[in-house]
Design an enzyme around this catalytic site. Structure first.
Site, mmCIF file in Angstrom:
data_model
loop_
_atom_site.group_PDB
_atom_site.id
_atom_site.type_symbol
_atom_site.label_atom_id
_atom_site.label_comp_id
_atom_site.label_asym_id
_atom_site.label_seq_id
_atom_site.Cartn_x
_atom_site.Cartn_y
_atom_site.Cartn_z
ATOM 1 N N HIS A 142 -25.940 -10.860 19.954
ATOM 2 C CA HIS A 142 -25.127 -10.024 19.080
ATOM 3 C C HIS A 142 -23.667 -10.452 19.172
ATOM 4 O O HIS A 142 -23.090 -10.450 20.275
ATOM 5 C CB HIS A 142 -25.272 -8.557 19.492
ATOM 6 C CG HIS A 142 -24.486 -7.609 18.657
ATOM 7 N ND1 HIS A 142 -23.509 -6.794 19.182
ATOM 8 C CD2 HIS A 142 -24.511 -7.354 17.327
ATOM 9 C CE1 HIS A 142 -22.989 -6.066 18.221
ATOM 10 N NE2 HIS A 142 -23.570 -6.383 17.091
ATOM 11 N N HIS A 166 -20.708 -5.752 8.863
ATOM 12 C CA HIS A 166 -22.168 -5.770 8.873
ATOM 13 C C HIS A 166 -22.748 -5.708 7.460
ATOM 14 O O HIS A 166 -23.896 -6.095 7.239
ATOM 15 C CB HIS A 166 -22.710 -4.583 9.676
ATOM 16 C CG HIS A 166 -22.438 -4.656 11.141
ATOM 17 N ND1 HIS A 166 -21.277 -4.183 11.700
ATOM 18 C CD2 HIS A 166 -23.174 -5.149 12.167
ATOM 19 C CE1 HIS A 166 -21.318 -4.362 13.011
ATOM 20 N NE2 HIS A 166 -22.448 -4.957 13.317
ATOM 21 N N ARG A 240 -13.885 19.419 23.629
ATOM 22 C CA ARG A 240 -14.295 20.385 24.655
ATOM 23 C C ARG A 240 -14.032 21.786 24.131
ATOM 24 O O ARG A 240 -12.890 22.228 24.027
ATOM 25 C CB ARG A 240 -13.514 20.154 25.959
ATOM 26 C CG ARG A 240 -13.862 21.167 27.074
ATOM 27 C CD ARG A 240 -15.306 21.036 27.490
ATOM 28 N NE ARG A 240 -15.654 21.828 28.653
ATOM 29 C CZ ARG A 240 -16.491 22.868 28.634
ATOM 30 N NH1 ARG A 240 -17.026 23.265 27.483
ATOM 31 N NH2 ARG A 240 -16.792 23.499 29.744
ATOM 32 N N CYS A 285 -11.057 16.188 30.608
ATOM 33 C CA CYS A 285 -11.827 17.349 31.040
ATOM 34 C C CYS A 285 -11.998 17.308 32.562
ATOM 35 O O CYS A 285 -12.198 16.235 33.144
ATOM 36 C CB CYS A 285 -13.187 17.359 30.360
ATOM 37 S SG CYS A 285 -14.248 18.732 30.866
ATOM 38 N N TYR A 420 -13.318 25.601 37.168
ATOM 39 C CA TYR A 420 -12.309 24.557 37.297
ATOM 40 C C TYR A 420 -11.552 24.663 38.625
ATOM 41 O O TYR A 420 -10.322 24.666 38.671
ATOM 42 C CB TYR A 420 -11.344 24.595 36.110
ATOM 43 C CG TYR A 420 -12.031 24.285 34.806
ATOM 44 C CD1 TYR A 420 -12.492 23.001 34.527
ATOM 45 C CD2 TYR A 420 -12.224 25.275 33.843
ATOM 46 C CE1 TYR A 420 -13.136 22.709 33.337
ATOM 47 C CE2 TYR A 420 -12.861 25.000 32.642
ATOM 48 C CZ TYR A 420 -13.319 23.721 32.398
ATOM 49 O OH TYR A 420 -13.967 23.432 31.231
#
Length: 571
Positions: A142, A166, A240, A285, A420
């Site tokens: 590829h 492509h 998120r 995150c 958290y």
């Protein structure tokens, strides 16, 4: 900023007709009835001699012509003598319809069956429209390298929407030669459209985002794309969400501010009328790379890969200016609470807080952002206003901001008090006490390898035997990345990457650093075949990533910043 590579639009080098190799091969797959069956995949080799080239050209043109008439006139499968040969444009138009045409001579496969074929060992299958294709034997050749693995077991449609090279006649013909079946259609009931559903007005998302959960929507881009641009494209920035995305009319938007000498309400236009400030900041995150920590021992939380991070230019009004206008005075004991418009089933908003010292510091660059990469915020990223707290865990960068409160204590929200937070590896759910641990603010130093990807087949790219590795690195608190070290011999030797980062002289490096390294491959490693690459970053305080996840495991799977390790095959 030193830009080492071209922009995203120029990522894929070379044309797909170069270095393609096809040959007849029998592969084993599963038919629509679930039984194993043998299938022939017609594959072709590049012609060598002039006569072979002419024969190849005639065969290729003839095949396309027959395909054209097969699709445009099912009753005329054979060209009649003297019949007009279709033009190049007609042939290409026909080729563009192949992937949306059912081929009745081939078996049908369900999406779940395709998903199982996501690596070379299981065969690499992809879908394009209604077609199912086995591209295993093409993957090594590829021209875009191992990026083809990002679509393994899933659709290539969104990738081809980005990489328009492509969409040529030759590439479409090449792909159709790998077709092994048809993708079964599925009737999907869209529960999101049910009257009264809190999810009925969710925004549209980019097809390349890989969901960690759909309700609420949480997703990351393919890791192979992350190191391609210094500024992450808005629609490929990780998402998120903790709750349904609110619908906010900018004309009705109001931001309440409590604290100081008086209370105040700002409209969107009022915020935009304030002096505009911009800052480059990565948002990460707290659970980024949690999926790696889970391999040590199970944790609770979304199974994020290394893509729950992005880097952007954020623009808006400085929070320090707003608070000073309110008469807020410095106080090391106080906090600033942020609340969003996203509500839980009990109508409580998402909330978080930061120390007042960070909010009032002009060098802290906390802003009420309304632009992301010079464009208005999208709904998923907090339209119309979100707070950006550079250098701080993503959970404190509250979206859809509706209320700011200067208070004597932290936010009492679940996400500030009972989530958290980090704990000792020995703490379990029977012994954990969230009140004994500080809420995460500044994030630790981390890095990740974006390319090559795990399991990729990597070719040495020069006579001296090197492979190229790319990735990102970031540290919280405005600390600059000073070095990224890599090894492919388990630390016997280390190699320093070249960095791409903002050149800011005053110690506020809130954006990430992209890096590129060239690693030598020994003859012994070539013979062994497998090589594991390790990456570790060092920041300006000389903090360095820990080696093992076993040493930093915690029951919530946060702060997952051990060495990033990727095992690849040298071919």
């Amino acid at each position: 900023m030193r830009l080492l590579r071209p922009s995203w639009s120029g990522l894929v080098r070379g044309r797909h007709h170069q270095h393609h190799r096809r040959f007849l091969q029998t592969t084993t797959s599963r038919g629509s009835n679930g039984e194993r069956e043998e299938q022939q995949h017609s594959k072709w080799s590049s012609p060598g001699s002039r006569s072979e080239q002419l024969l190849y050209a005639a065969f290729w043109a003839g095949g396309l012509t027959l395909g054209y008439h097969w699709l445009t006139d099912r009753n005329n499968r054979v060209l009649l003598e003297g019949q007009k040969v279709p033009s190049e444009e007609e042939l290409e138009a026909t080729a563009r319809r192949w992937h949306v045409t059912i081929r009745k001579e081939l078996p049908n496969y369900r999406a779940e069956q395709v998903e199982q074929h996501n690596c070379a060992e299981k065969r690499i299958w992809v879908t394009y429209g209604l077609g199912v294709y086995d591209v295993t034997d093409f993957a090594d050749n590829h021209p875009g390298g191992d990026k083809i693995l990002m679509a393994a077991g899933s659709a290539i449609d969104p990738f081809w929407a980005i990489y328009q090279q492509h969409n040529t006649l030759e590439v479409l013909e090449l792909l159709e030669g790998f077709r092994i079946g048809n993708l079964e259609g599925q009737v999907v009931t869209n529960a999101d459209e049910e009257l009264g559903s809190p999810w009925s007005q969710e925004p549209q998302r980019h097809a390349l985002l890989k969901p960690a959960s759909k309700r609420p929507f949480n997703a990351e881009p393919p890791i192979g794309l992350l190191a391609d641009q210094f500024y992450t494209p808005n629609d490929l920035f990780y998402v998120r969400n903790h709750l349904p995305v609110p619908v906010i009319d900018p004309e009705d938007y109001e931001l309440e501010i409590e604290g100081g000498a008086k209370e105040k309400t700002l409209t969107l236009e009022g915020i935009k009328a304030l002096p505009k400030h911009s800052v480059t900041a990565a948002i990460m995150c707290g659970g980024n790379r949690r999926s790696e920590m889970t391999k040590v021992k199970a944790v609770k939380g979304l199974s994020w890969g290394a893509g729950a991070v992005g880097n952007a230019k954020w623009s808006g009004a400085r929070l320090c200016d707003v608070l000073r206008e309110q008469g807020v005075q410095p106080d090391e004991s106080k906090h600033v609470i942020f609340e969003g418009a996203d509500l839980d089933p009990t109508s409580h908003p998402y909330g978080a807080s930061i120390p007042l010292a960070k909010a009032l510091d002009p060098r802290g660059d906390v802003i009420l952002a309304y632009e992301m990469n010079d464009e208005p915020l999208s709904r998923d990223h907090g339209f119309p206003i979100r707070v950006i707290v550079p250098g701080t865990v993503g959970a404190r960068n509250v979206k859809w901001l509706t209320r700011i409160v200067v208070a004597d204590k932290e936010s009492d929200s679940h996400w500030q008090q009972n989530d958290y937070k980090g704990f000792s590896p020995s703490t379990d759910w029977d012994t954990v006490d969230f009140s004994k641990s500080d809420a995460i603010q500044a994030m630790p130093v981390t890095s990740a390898i974006c390319t090559p990807q795990p399991g990729a087949r990597v070719k040495v790219d020069d006579d001296e035997g090197h492979i190229t590795v790319r990735g990102y690195a970031w540290s919280g608190g405005g600390r600059k990345i000073v070095r990224v070290d890599l090894t492919n011999d388990e630390g016997v030797s280390w190699h320093v990457a070249e960095l791409e980062q903002e050149e800011i002289p005053d110690g506020r490096h809130y954006g990430w650093s992209l890096w590129t390294a060239r690693l030598p491959v020994t003859e012994a490693q070539r013979k062994a075949g497998d090589v594991e690459i390790w990456a570790k970053a060092v920041d300006s305080a000389y903090n360095v990533q820990p080696e093992k996840f076993e040493h930093i495991w915690n029951l919530r799977g946060v702060l997952a910043n051990a060495y990033h390790k990727v095992k690849v095959k040298i071919v």
